[in-house]
Scaffold this active site. Structure first.
Site, PDB file in Angstrom:
ATOM      1  N   LYS A  13       0.702   6.480  14.367  1.00 40.80           N
ATOM      2  CA  LYS A  13       0.987   4.765  14.498  1.00 40.80           C
ATOM      3  C   LYS A  13       1.791   5.044  13.676  1.00 40.80           C
ATOM      4  O   LYS A  13       2.788   3.553  14.234  1.00 40.80           O
ATOM      5  CB  LYS A  13      -0.852   4.089  14.237  1.00 40.80           C
ATOM      6  CG  LYS A  13      -1.106   4.090  12.671  1.00 40.80           C
ATOM      7  CD  LYS A  13      -2.567   3.141  12.467  1.00 40.80           C
ATOM      8  CE  LYS A  13      -2.710   3.292  11.308  1.00 40.80           C
ATOM      9  NZ  LYS A  13      -2.309   4.130  10.169  1.00 40.80           N
ATOM     10  N   ARG A  88      -7.271  -3.643   7.303  1.00 35.45           N
ATOM     11  CA  ARG A  88      -7.874  -2.281   6.886  1.00 35.45           C
ATOM     12  C   ARG A  88      -9.055  -2.403   7.108  1.00 35.45           C
ATOM     13  O   ARG A  88      -9.912  -2.109   6.829  1.00 35.45           O
ATOM     14  CB  ARG A  88      -7.568  -1.386   5.773  1.00 35.45           C
ATOM     15  CG  ARG A  88      -6.408  -0.987   5.532  1.00 35.45           C
ATOM     16  CD  ARG A  88      -6.119   0.539   5.900  1.00 35.45           C
ATOM     17  NE  ARG A  88      -5.951   1.894   5.537  1.00 35.45           N
ATOM     18  CZ  ARG A  88      -4.215   2.510   5.391  1.00 35.45           C
ATOM     19  NH1 ARG A  88      -3.399   1.708   5.936  1.00 35.45           N
ATOM     20  NH2 ARG A  88      -4.683   3.381   4.593  1.00 35.45           N
ATOM     21  N   ARG A 127       2.286  17.251   7.155  1.00 36.87           N
ATOM     22  CA  ARG A 127       2.785  15.660   7.222  1.00 36.87           C
ATOM     23  C   ARG A 127       3.851  15.905   5.556  1.00 36.87           C
ATOM     24  O   ARG A 127       3.510  16.114   4.865  1.00 36.87           O
ATOM     25  CB  ARG A 127       2.424  14.610   6.968  1.00 36.87           C
ATOM     26  CG  ARG A 127       3.525  13.323   6.932  1.00 36.87           C
ATOM     27  CD  ARG A 127       2.781  12.162   6.755  1.00 36.87           C
ATOM     28  NE  ARG A 127       1.456  11.413   6.549  1.00 36.87           N
ATOM     29  CZ  ARG A 127       0.912  10.197   6.796  1.00 36.87           C
ATOM     30  NH1 ARG A 127       0.845  10.087   7.959  1.00 36.87           N
ATOM     31  NH2 ARG A 127      -0.189   9.981   6.051  1.00 36.87           N
ATOM     32  N   ARG A 160       3.300  13.200   0.709  1.00 36.78           N
ATOM     33  CA  ARG A 160       2.696  12.363  -0.460  1.00 36.78           C
ATOM     34  C   ARG A 160       1.578  13.041  -0.935  1.00 36.78           C
ATOM     35  O   ARG A 160       0.621  14.302  -1.314  1.00 36.78           O
ATOM     36  CB  ARG A 160       2.163  11.430   0.739  1.00 36.78           C
ATOM     37  CG  ARG A 160       3.238  10.366   1.361  1.00 36.78           C
ATOM     38  CD  ARG A 160       2.180   9.231   2.198  1.00 36.78           C
ATOM     39  NE  ARG A 160       1.810   9.088   2.071  1.00 36.78           N
ATOM     40  CZ  ARG A 160       0.647   8.365   2.968  1.00 36.78           C
ATOM     41  NH1 ARG A 160       1.827   8.266   4.285  1.00 36.78           N
ATOM     42  NH2 ARG A 160       0.353   7.679   2.959  1.00 36.78           N
ATOM     43  N   ARG A 171      -9.761   9.305   2.082  1.00 33.40           N
ATOM     44  CA  ARG A 171      -9.364   8.340   2.567  1.00 33.40           C
ATOM     45  C   ARG A 171     -10.072   8.000   3.864  1.00 33.40           C
ATOM     46  O   ARG A 171     -10.061   6.882   4.550  1.00 33.40           O
ATOM     47  CB  ARG A 171      -7.658   8.550   3.384  1.00 33.40           C
ATOM     48  CG  ARG A 171      -7.027   8.188   1.808  1.00 33.40           C
ATOM     49  CD  ARG A 171      -5.561   8.701   1.573  1.00 33.40           C
ATOM     50  NE  ARG A 171      -4.843   8.416   3.048  1.00 33.40           N
ATOM     51  CZ  ARG A 171      -3.398   8.850   3.188  1.00 33.40           C
ATOM     52  NH1 ARG A 171      -2.930  10.629   3.194  1.00 33.40           N
ATOM     53  NH2 ARG A 171      -3.109   8.036   4.179  1.00 33.40           N
TER      54      ARG A 171
HETATM   55  P1  AMP Z   1      -0.552   4.162   4.952  1.00 37.26           P
HETATM   56  O1  AMP Z   1       0.498   4.802   4.506  1.00 37.26           O
HETATM   57  O2  AMP Z   1      -1.384   3.218   4.913  1.00 37.26           O
HETATM   58  O3  AMP Z   1      -1.620   5.876   5.454  1.00 37.26           O
HETATM   59  O4  AMP Z   1      -1.658   3.678   3.147  1.00 37.26           O
HETATM   60  C1  AMP Z   1      -1.604   4.400   2.067  1.00 37.26           C
HETATM   61  C2  AMP Z   1      -2.371   3.409   1.432  1.00 37.26           C
HETATM   62  O5  AMP Z   1      -2.097   2.698   1.349  1.00 37.26           O
HETATM   63  C3  AMP Z   1      -3.770   3.818   1.152  1.00 37.26           C
HETATM   64  O6  AMP Z   1      -4.477   4.701   1.039  1.00 37.26           O
HETATM   65  C4  AMP Z   1      -4.053   2.656   0.657  1.00 37.26           C
HETATM   66  O7  AMP Z   1      -4.197   3.029  -0.372  1.00 37.26           O
HETATM   67  C5  AMP Z   1      -2.851   1.514   0.381  1.00 37.26           C
HETATM   68  N1  AMP Z   1      -3.099   1.156   1.832  1.00 37.26           N
HETATM   69  C6  AMP Z   1      -2.628   0.908   2.651  1.00 37.26           C
HETATM   70  N2  AMP Z   1      -2.445  -0.380   3.073  1.00 37.26           N
HETATM   71  C7  AMP Z   1      -3.401  -0.826   3.078  1.00 37.26           C
HETATM   72  C8  AMP Z   1      -4.475  -2.116   3.226  1.00 37.26           C
HETATM   73  N3  AMP Z   1      -4.321  -2.776   4.097  1.00 37.26           N
HETATM   74  N4  AMP Z   1      -5.474  -2.867   2.135  1.00 37.26           N
HETATM   75  C9  AMP Z   1      -5.458  -1.663   1.026  1.00 37.26           C
HETATM   76  N5  AMP Z   1      -4.821  -0.528   0.725  1.00 37.26           N
HETATM   77  C10 AMP Z   1      -3.532  -0.501   1.686  1.00 37.26           C
END
Ligand code: AMP
Length: 215
Positions: A13, A88, A127, A160, A171
């Site tokens: 995404k 989320r 990644r 990461r 996750r």
């Molecule tokens: P992402 O890059 O979207 O995979 O996000 C990485 C991490 O950031 C996630 O595993 C969460 O720990 C935190 N995170 C990102 N978006 C949210 C959200 N909407 N609510 C809570 N934690 C978030």
């Protein structure tokens, strides 16, 4: 246009959000990217979020919602935006609804990227992201031209911390427990559309465009 992208970590995404952002000229708002930027800058927000992110847990809603509210009040969001990684869970979705309602706005489209789980793991584990500009590469599917160097800015590519196999399992569990309620919330006659998120990036983008601008 106000768009939400839903999908598992590694569903592509973020990549599609960048393409939509370039072609539709609306900002790409990735909560994960905002958190990571704040962690690097060692801001209060970054310090609050880091421990949760490193464990693969969600950052508490109070912190996340207030951050997104501030971001959506910025000038560049007046013509629309693409939300990537937010909401989320249902509580965040309801908060988003309240934020938009206050402005007399609503979400136009919600795209869900459907990708089988075994592919997700492969995508996430391979990644690599640029330490400088955040560009995303993949050791197998999108390798950089020079080993571990960003094609765009020459920065170092790193994995990461939360992209290792152990954390990604956590996750995925968090994702699986929250995605169905979100699909129900935006489905049932709402703005939800399902896009096949598996295949060539350009082909997926074609499906995205068709979903956003039906002929
Ligand atoms: P992402 O890059 O979207 O995979 O996000 C990485 C991490 O950031 C996630 O595993 C969460 O720990 C935190 N995170 C990102 N978006 C949210 C959200 N909407 N609510 C809570 N934690 C978030």
């Amino acid at each position: 246009m106000k768009i939400i992208l839903l999908g598992a970590p590694g569903s592509g995404k973020g990549t599609q959000a960048k393409l939509i952002s370039e072609n539709f000229n609306i900002p790409h708002i990735s909560t994960g990217d905002i958190f990571r930027f704040n962690i690097i800058q060692k801001t209060t927000l970054g310090i609050q979020a880091e421990a949760f992110i490193n464990k693969g847990e969600l950052v508490p809603d109070s912190i996340t919602v207030s951050m997104i509210k501030d971001r959506m009040n910025e000038e560049d969001c007046s013509n629309g935006f693409i939300l990537d990684g937010f909401p989320r869970n249902i509580s965040q979705a309801k908060s988003l609804n309240d934020i938009l309602e206050e402005k007399g706005q609503r979400i136009d489209k919600v795209l869900f990227f459907d990708v089988p789980e075994y592919i997700i793991i492969e995508r996430v584990v391979g990644r690599k992201v640029c330490k400088n500009c955040g560009a995303v590469f993949h050791s197998k599917f999108k390798p950089s031209k020079a080993y571990n160097k960003c094609d765009l800015c020459g920065g170092d590519l790193i994995q990461r911390k939360d992209d290792n196999e152990e954390i990604i399992k956590n996750r995925m569990e968090v994702y699986i427990s929250s995605i169905q309620p979100l699909l129900d919330y935006y489905g049932n006659g709402g703005p939800l559309l399902v896009v096949n998120g598996y295949g060539d990036i350009k082909d997926i983008y074609r499906s995205v465009e068709k979903a956003l601008i039906p002929i």
